[in-house]
Design a protein around this motif. Structure first.
Motif, PDB file in Angstrom:
ATOM      1  N   UNK A 248       0.855  -1.194   0.000  1.00  0.00           N
ATOM      2  CA  UNK A 248       0.000   0.000   0.000  1.00  0.00           C
ATOM      3  C   UNK A 248       0.894   1.248   0.000  1.00  0.00           C
ATOM      4  N   UNK A 249       0.506   2.347  -0.635  1.00  0.00           N
ATOM      5  CA  UNK A 249      -0.798   2.573  -1.285  1.00  0.00           C
ATOM      6  C   UNK A 249      -0.871   2.132  -2.742  1.00  0.00           C
ATOM      7  N   UNK A 250       0.220   1.556  -3.276  1.00  0.00           N
ATOM      8  CA  UNK A 250       0.218   1.151  -4.679  1.00  0.00           C
ATOM      9  C   UNK A 250      -0.495  -0.196  -4.850  1.00  0.00           C
ATOM     10  N   UNK A 251       0.055  -1.244  -4.243  1.00  0.00           N
ATOM     11  CA  UNK A 251      -0.561  -2.566  -4.298  1.00  0.00           C
ATOM     12  C   UNK A 251      -0.732  -3.114  -5.703  1.00  0.00           C
ATOM     13  N   UNK A 252       0.270  -2.921  -6.563  1.00  0.00           N
ATOM     14  CA  UNK A 252       0.145  -3.354  -7.953  1.00  0.00           C
ATOM     15  C   UNK A 252       0.683  -4.764  -8.115  1.00  0.00           C
ATOM     16  N   UNK A 253       0.321  -5.420  -9.204  1.00  0.00           N
ATOM     17  CA  UNK A 253       0.749  -6.787  -9.484  1.00  0.00           C
ATOM     18  C   UNK A 253       2.161  -6.801 -10.048  1.00  0.00           C
ATOM     19  N   UNK A 254       2.743  -8.014 -10.143  1.00  0.00           N
ATOM     20  CA  UNK A 254       4.080  -8.147 -10.725  1.00  0.00           C
ATOM     21  C   UNK A 254       4.116  -7.688 -12.177  1.00  0.00           C
ATOM     22  N   UNK A 255       3.020  -7.897 -12.907  1.00  0.00           N
ATOM     23  CA  UNK A 255       2.980  -7.467 -14.307  1.00  0.00           C
ATOM     24  C   UNK A 255       3.075  -5.949 -14.416  1.00  0.00           C
ATOM     25  N   UNK A 256       2.389  -5.239 -13.521  1.00  0.00           N
ATOM     26  CA  UNK A 256       2.446  -3.772 -13.538  1.00  0.00           C
ATOM     27  C   UNK A 256       3.834  -3.309 -13.113  1.00  0.00           C
ATOM     28  N   UNK A 257       4.425  -3.996 -12.125  1.00  0.00           N
ATOM     29  CA  UNK A 257       5.791  -3.652 -11.719  1.00  0.00           C
ATOM     30  C   UNK A 257       6.746  -3.821 -12.903  1.00  0.00           C
ATOM     31  N   UNK A 258       6.545  -4.889 -13.666  1.00  0.00           N
ATOM     32  CA  UNK A 258       7.358  -5.098 -14.861  1.00  0.00           C
ATOM     33  C   UNK A 258       7.200  -3.974 -15.863  1.00  0.00           C
ATOM     34  N   UNK A 259       5.962  -3.465 -16.004  1.00  0.00           N
ATOM     35  CA  UNK A 259       5.729  -2.346 -16.916  1.00  0.00           C
ATOM     36  C   UNK A 259       6.448  -1.092 -16.433  1.00  0.00           C
ATOM     37  N   UNK A 260       6.471  -0.890 -15.109  1.00  0.00           N
ATOM     38  CA  UNK A 260       7.200   0.254 -14.557  1.00  0.00           C
ATOM     39  C   UNK A 260       8.681   0.157 -14.914  1.00  0.00           C
ATOM     40  N   UNK A 261       9.195  -1.068 -14.966  1.00  0.00           N
ATOM     41  CA  UNK A 261      10.604  -1.261 -15.290  1.00  0.00           C
ATOM     42  C   UNK A 261      10.920  -0.923 -16.746  1.00  0.00           C
ATOM     43  N   UNK A 262       9.891  -0.652 -17.537  1.00  0.00           N
ATOM     44  CA  UNK A 262      10.147  -0.186 -18.903  1.00  0.00           C
ATOM     45  C   UNK A 262      10.894   1.140 -18.908  1.00  0.00           C
ATOM     46  N   UNK A 263      10.832   1.861 -17.787  1.00  0.00           N
ATOM     47  CA  UNK A 263      11.614   3.096 -17.689  1.00  0.00           C
ATOM     48  C   UNK A 263      13.105   2.818 -17.853  1.00  0.00           C
ATOM     49  N   UNK A 264      13.491   1.559 -17.669  1.00  0.00           N
ATOM     50  CA  UNK A 264      14.884   1.150 -17.869  1.00  0.00           C
ATOM     51  C   UNK A 264      15.346   1.455 -19.294  1.00  0.00           C
ATOM     52  N   UNK A 265      14.390   1.508 -20.230  1.00  0.00           N
ATOM     53  CA  UNK A 265      14.747   1.813 -21.620  1.00  0.00           C
ATOM     54  C   UNK A 265      15.351   3.201 -21.765  1.00  0.00           C
ATOM     55  N   UNK A 266      15.058   4.076 -20.789  1.00  0.00           N
ATOM     56  CA  UNK A 266      15.686   5.394 -20.831  1.00  0.00           C
ATOM     57  C   UNK A 266      17.200   5.263 -20.814  1.00  0.00           C
TER      58      UNK A 266
END
Length: 456
Positions: A248-266
């Motif tokens: 909390x307060x995010x509580x997102x799934x592993x798939x969403x966490x993986x999408x956040x890691x797309x910032x790695x492309x920067x």
């Protein structure tokens, strides 16, 4: 041709191969990072203990990177990197069936040892094989491949773990590593520097004088502090951000966490841009700007709002890879007496920081949550900025001409080896040596150019 020169087919093939090896190695190296919350749940361990699945890997890599660099020089870098990739892929599949967390840690440590023969040799291979005019761009592209591997590994494992569990996620990373390894095997051109030659820049144990010269250089020590501090903060951020996003307060799934890691492309874009900018404007301003961007991005992750966290992580990642791309290309220049040794020490510091701070910052996470974690990481970034400033001013001091002379001597040794090979091919005919009156101005000109190169 003594080096791969920009614009040639060999240069393009070389860069694609090194990007492939970065994709394979870094996908496998950080395979467990997005899986940490799931490992905590599976094995009933806390966040700091789960992070050991990454720290033991980078720790083993750090300990073995210098011996691996010497073995690469002795037996050939291409052979060392190929062996390391094959062993890493096999161990990745073994991790997927590990029955206990202890077994997983042993296999992950073995993976780090195998990867030492890959990433510990790759940077020196770029420095030895690429012409100086394209070194910044080539190093930037290699680091870009690292960031692509990092984001691909994280994204694949995050998506697979959501539907099939962490074991299948690791197996999927093994398949990814196998494909990228095959591309590397196919694309890497033959080495232009013979194994064991002086031009290969060996960090061999017999080169004790070169080791003492490098370790006694304050500017190089300051530069080597950068990967230790920045990589430590970078890995710690991604390690414990997974727990922050899952709670909390995010509580997102592993798939969403993986999408956040797309910032790695920067990092892919930033590392390539930083390499070109360093070639054009000089390394110090690019390095310092990247560190400032990294620190500012981390602050944006403090508000408990997903968009600002994503934006902050984007800037943080771009800043880190910009700094890493710039500093990694600067290390063999400052350590001109033995550039391969300087590169090996840089890689050692890089993964030592990952191993130490990747787990140690967990104390902050358990004691004060994300705010204290950010504070500790910002302290590392601040220290890195101070080290970058010191390295900048030190290389502008009177020691710069001495480094230029050392660089010129290394280049002269390489030119002598190349001339000997050319003479062997052409026969004993040779040619008359240049008159002293003509060669002396050329030497002075090369030393002035070497001084400018160090300052840049």
């Amino acid at each position: 041709m003594p080096h791969h020169v920009p614009g040639t087919a060999g240069f393009r093939s070389f860069n694609l191969a090194m990007a492939s090896i970065g994709l394979a190695a870094f996908g496998m190296l950080y395979a467990t990072q997005p899986l940490l919350p799931r490992l905590s749940e599976q094995f009933s361990i806390d966040a700091t203990s789960a992070s050991l699945s990454l720290s033991v890997t980078t720790g083993a890599l750090a300990l073995l990177v210098v011996p691996a660099t010497w073995l690469g020089h002795r037996f050939g870098r291409r052979r060392a990197m190929r062996f390391g990739l094959v062993a890493s892929v096999v161990l990745m599949f073994a991790c997927a069936v590990a029955p206990t967390f202890g077994t997983l840690l042993v296999l992950r440590a073995a993976s780090g040892a195998a990867l030492a023969a890959v990433v510990g040799v790759a940077m020196g291979h770029v420095g030895a094989e690429v012409h100086p005019s394209g070194l910044g761009a080539a190093m930037g592209l290699y680091v870009a491949g690292n960031s692509v591997g990092g984001v691909t590994g994280r994204l694949v494992s995050s998506l697979v773990v959501d539907v099939a569990g962490w074991r299948w996620a690791l197996a999927a990373i093994g398949v990814l590593g196998l494909i990228a390894s095959a591309l590397f095997w196919r694309l890497l051109p033959p080495s232009v520097v013979a194994p064991g030659s002086a031009a290969a820049g060996s960090p061999a144990p017999r080169a004790g004088h070169a080791w003492r010269q490098i370790l006694g250089d304050p500017a190089l020590i300051a530069l080597l502090a950068l990967p230790f501090l920045l990589m430590g903060g970078f890995v710690a951020t991604y390690n414990f951000l997974t727990y922050r996003l899952a709670a909390a307060p995010f509580g997102v799934s592993e798939a969403v966490i993986g999408a956040i890691f797309l910032t790695y492309l920067a990092g892919t874009v930033a590392s390539a841009m930083a390499g070109r900018a360093a070639d054009r404007f000089g390394r110090p301003p690019v390095l310092l700007t990247s560190i400032v961007v990294m620190g500012a991005g981390l602050l944006l992750t403090l508000p408990p709002w997903l968009p600002t966290t994503a934006l902050g992580l984007l800037l943080f990642t771009a800043g880190f890879f910009g700094a890493h791309s710039t500093a990694s290309g600067w290390a063999p220049v400052i350590g001109a007496a033995r550039p391969a040794t300087a590169s090996a020490l840089y890689v050692f510091a890089y993964y030592a920081g990952s191993s130490v701070f990747g787990a140690a910052v967990g104390i902050g996470w358990h004691a004060g949550g994300w705010p204290l974690t950010v504070l500790l990481i910002e302290a590392l970034v601040t220290l890195a900025a101070a080290a970058a400033l010191y390295a900048t001013f030190a290389t502008r001091s009177s020691s710069a001409p001495a480094r230029a002379v050392a660089s010129e001597r290394a280049a002269a040794s390489e030119r002598a080896a190349a001339s000997a090979r050319a003479a062997a091919l052409k026969g004993a005919d040779g040619g008359a040596p240049a008159p002293a009156s003509a060669s002396a101005p050329r030497r002075r000109g090369r030393q002035r150019a070497g001084t400018r190169a160090v300052l840049r």
